[in-house]
Design an enzyme around this catalytic site. Structure first.
Site, mmCIF file in Angstrom:
data_model
loop_
_atom_site.group_PDB
_atom_site.id
_atom_site.type_symbol
_atom_site.label_atom_id
_atom_site.label_comp_id
_atom_site.label_asym_id
_atom_site.label_seq_id
_atom_site.Cartn_x
_atom_site.Cartn_y
_atom_site.Cartn_z
ATOM 1 N N LYS A 22 -0.421 3.837 8.432
ATOM 2 C CA LYS A 22 -0.927 4.265 7.107
ATOM 3 C C LYS A 22 -2.456 4.377 7.130
ATOM 4 O O LYS A 22 -3.021 5.388 6.746
ATOM 5 C CB LYS A 22 -0.505 3.243 6.049
ATOM 6 C CG LYS A 22 -1.284 3.346 4.759
ATOM 7 C CD LYS A 22 -0.864 2.328 3.724
ATOM 8 C CE LYS A 22 -1.574 0.999 3.774
ATOM 9 N NZ LYS A 22 -2.893 0.919 3.158
ATOM 10 N N ASN A 23 -3.102 3.302 7.630
ATOM 11 C CA ASN A 23 -4.564 3.277 7.518
ATOM 12 C C ASN A 23 -5.255 4.196 8.524
ATOM 13 O O ASN A 23 -6.457 4.448 8.408
ATOM 14 C CB ASN A 23 -5.077 1.841 7.650
ATOM 15 C CG ASN A 23 -4.745 1.019 6.415
ATOM 16 O OD1 ASN A 23 -4.336 1.574 5.387
ATOM 17 N ND2 ASN A 23 -4.896 -0.291 6.502
ATOM 18 N N CYS A 115 -9.925 -4.430 -7.265
ATOM 19 C CA CYS A 115 -8.476 -4.459 -7.099
ATOM 20 C C CYS A 115 -8.076 -5.909 -6.871
ATOM 21 O O CYS A 115 -8.931 -6.779 -6.810
ATOM 22 C CB CYS A 115 -8.030 -3.562 -5.952
ATOM 23 S SG CYS A 115 -8.418 -4.237 -4.351
ATOM 24 N N ARG A 120 -14.403 -5.062 -3.933
ATOM 25 C CA ARG A 120 -14.383 -3.905 -3.033
ATOM 26 C C ARG A 120 -15.317 -2.771 -3.475
ATOM 27 O O ARG A 120 -14.873 -1.662 -3.778
ATOM 28 C CB ARG A 120 -12.952 -3.395 -2.849
ATOM 29 C CG ARG A 120 -12.042 -4.442 -2.255
ATOM 30 C CD ARG A 120 -10.657 -3.952 -2.039
ATOM 31 N NE ARG A 120 -10.516 -3.117 -0.868
ATOM 32 C CZ ARG A 120 -9.393 -2.501 -0.540
ATOM 33 N NH1 ARG A 120 -8.334 -2.630 -1.315
ATOM 34 N NH2 ARG A 120 -9.321 -1.764 0.539
ATOM 35 N N ASP A 303 -5.462 -8.009 7.289
ATOM 36 C CA ASP A 303 -4.172 -7.438 6.879
ATOM 37 C C ASP A 303 -2.980 -8.182 7.480
ATOM 38 O O ASP A 303 -1.830 -7.854 7.175
ATOM 39 C CB ASP A 303 -4.101 -5.950 7.279
ATOM 40 C CG ASP A 303 -5.045 -5.104 6.448
ATOM 41 O OD1 ASP A 303 -5.571 -5.600 5.448
ATOM 42 O OD2 ASP A 303 -5.246 -3.918 6.805
ATOM 43 N N ARG A 395 3.817 0.840 -0.591
ATOM 44 C CA ARG A 395 2.568 1.538 -0.271
ATOM 45 C C ARG A 395 2.338 1.557 1.235
ATOM 46 O O ARG A 395 1.646 2.446 1.733
ATOM 47 C CB ARG A 395 1.383 0.825 -0.926
ATOM 48 C CG ARG A 395 1.407 0.889 -2.428
ATOM 49 C CD ARG A 395 0.161 0.270 -2.976
ATOM 50 N NE ARG A 395 -1.004 0.867 -2.339
ATOM 51 C CZ ARG A 395 -2.225 0.370 -2.412
ATOM 52 N NH1 ARG A 395 -2.446 -0.729 -3.059
ATOM 53 N NH2 ARG A 395 -3.227 0.986 -1.818
#
Ligand code: EPZ
Length: 416
Positions: A22-23, A115, A120, A303, A395
């Site tokens: 994803k990233n 968030c 951030r 993460d 997500r």
């Protein structure tokens, strides 16, 4: 809203194919704004954040066609606006700023705001683009940016920011002259973006180091590109093998990019070996707690912090988990405690004392990786765990319940 119902206690065995990252995919998708020719991407995961990005790219003037991991993007006449409705659901939307300024000289992008995992800010993105000649003002919650033509600059980041490095890399690829990014992020996903840009004709040196040198070119060409496998998804499944006392073969597991995680899991007593085409993970006996501190790459990834904490909940002894990247990334802690975990937070550190067993409970996810930690805890807990607000998980994990069910987990999705 969906929830996951998990009946824990089954050792997972079998093999799982790791999806595209994803990233890594997100910045590559935004980089397509830099091109005037079509881009074909493979290994793009079927995830909520990817579909949000495709929606945004369509609004910006890039026609996207997605089918089974293959994506074609045809850039057209670009529009400068990234609206709040999309940006607030996915902070990575701010990655359109650099490419829009480089291509059309103006952009109106909603300021992402805070968030769940922290404030951030995007000050480093803006500072760097200003050094390259952009001017910004903030109006009604939007960043308004404009420039005549971006030019090269020497940018030293205050911290190795992943998104900031990616935004600046994209802007610099089409800027006039040379850009030096100092204290740049070295995450493998940043390197995947660099490899994509180089394939498109960008001139970039120093990738993989904290000093990246970009010489702007006039135009980039369309290419076909395969996105790297997702190291965080792979790391999560390594933990799934450990926490359930099972044995999993992870196909396409990016072993080198996961080194810091694999070393920690081995310290805890897991056996993780590289095999052709992936990695094999299993437990040789009881696991023990270790100390973990998150850090930018090549350090232990933030993460993976929540998932390893879930594993430590069931390991012998005690260990400290220090979060040094984000200021508020312990939302999973009270939920793990509800399942019987013994964790105490003091500032940026969570002290985990292993317990013999976790018990299933209704728990609520409040961010992507915290949600993954709750699923892992549920796979090991006695009884039934119900994880609500699964949209956080969707997500970043492609078909997670199908992948887990295929290796023996008793897991199903229900509407709340
Ligand atoms: C990326 O976020 C990832 N997101 C995150 O993945 C990941 O946790 C993070 O990098 C760190 O590895 C994507 O790639 C889409 P940063 P990013 O800029 O780029 C501060 C996941 O679960 N900072 O490296 O937003 C910032 O507040 C996630 O998949 C500033 O102060 O992270 C943070 O404390 C969530 N000013 C630190 O730097 C800035 O201008 C690192 O943030 C930029 C960042």
């Amino acid at each position: 809203m969906d929830k996951l119902i998990i009946e824990g206690g089954v050792p997972l065995t079998g093999s799982i194919e790791i999806s595209g990252s994803k990233n890594a995919a997100l910045p590559v998708l935004f980089a397509s704004i830099l091109l005037s020719e079509p881009v074909r991407l493979r290994n793009v995961p079927n995830l909520r954040d990817i579909h949000t990005t495709l929606k945004l790219l369509n609004m910006l003037g890039c026609a996207c066609e997605y089918q089974k991991g293959q994506l074609t993007i045809r850039p057209g006449c670009l529009l400068p606006e990234a609206p709040y409705d999309l940006v607030r659901t996915m902070r990575a939307s701010v990655l359109c700023l650099g490419p829009l300024l480089a291509r059309i000289g103006h952009a109106r992008v909603a300021l992402p705001g805070g968030c769940a995992i922290g404030a951030r800010p995007v000050d480093q993105h803006l500072k760097g683009l200003e050094l390259m000649g952009a001017r910004f003002k903030l109006e009604k919650g939007y960043i308004l940016g404009h420039c005549r033509k971006l030019h090269g600059a020497r940018v030293t980041f205050d911290m190795p920011t992943v998104g900031g490095t990616e935004n600046l890399l994209m802007a610099a690829a089409l800027a006039e002259g040379e850009t030096f990014l100092e204290n740049a992020a070295r995450e493998p996903e940043v390197m995947d973006l660099v490899n994509f840009l180089i394939a498109c004709g960008a001139r970039i040196e120093g990738q993989g180091t904290s000093r990246i040198h970009i010489t702007g070119v006039k135009a980039l060409r369309g290419v076909e590109y395969t996105v790297m496998p997702d190291r965080i998804e792979a790391g999560t499944f390594l933990v799934a093998a450990g926490i359930t006392g099972g044995e999993l073969l992870l196909r396409q597991c990016p072993v080198n990019e996961l080194e810091s995680v694999i070393l920690k899991l081995r310290d805890m007593g897991m056996i993780v070996s590289e095999v052709p085409g992936g990695a094999l993970a299993k437990c040789a006996g009881p696991l023990r707690c270790v100390d973990v501190t998150t850090n930018p790459y090549p350090g232990f990834p933030t993460d993976m912090q929540a998932q390893v904490m879930a594993l430590m909940c069931l390991a012998a002894g005690a260990g400290a988990v220090e979060e040094s990247v984000f200021e508020n990334r312990f939302m999973h802690v009270p939920e793990l405690v509800r399942m019987g975990g013994s964790i105490r937070i003091s500032g940026h550190t969570a002290m985990v004392r292993g317990v013999r067993r976790l018990t299933g409970a209704p728990v609520m996810a409040s961010d992507l990786r915290g949600a993954a930690a709750l699923v892992l805890a549920g796979l090991a807990a006695g009884g039934i765990t119900e994880v609500s607000r699964v949209y956080h998980l969707d997500r970043g994990y492609e078909s997670i319940e199908d992948k887990l069910a295929a290796v023996g987990a008793r897991i199903r999705r229900e509407k709340e």
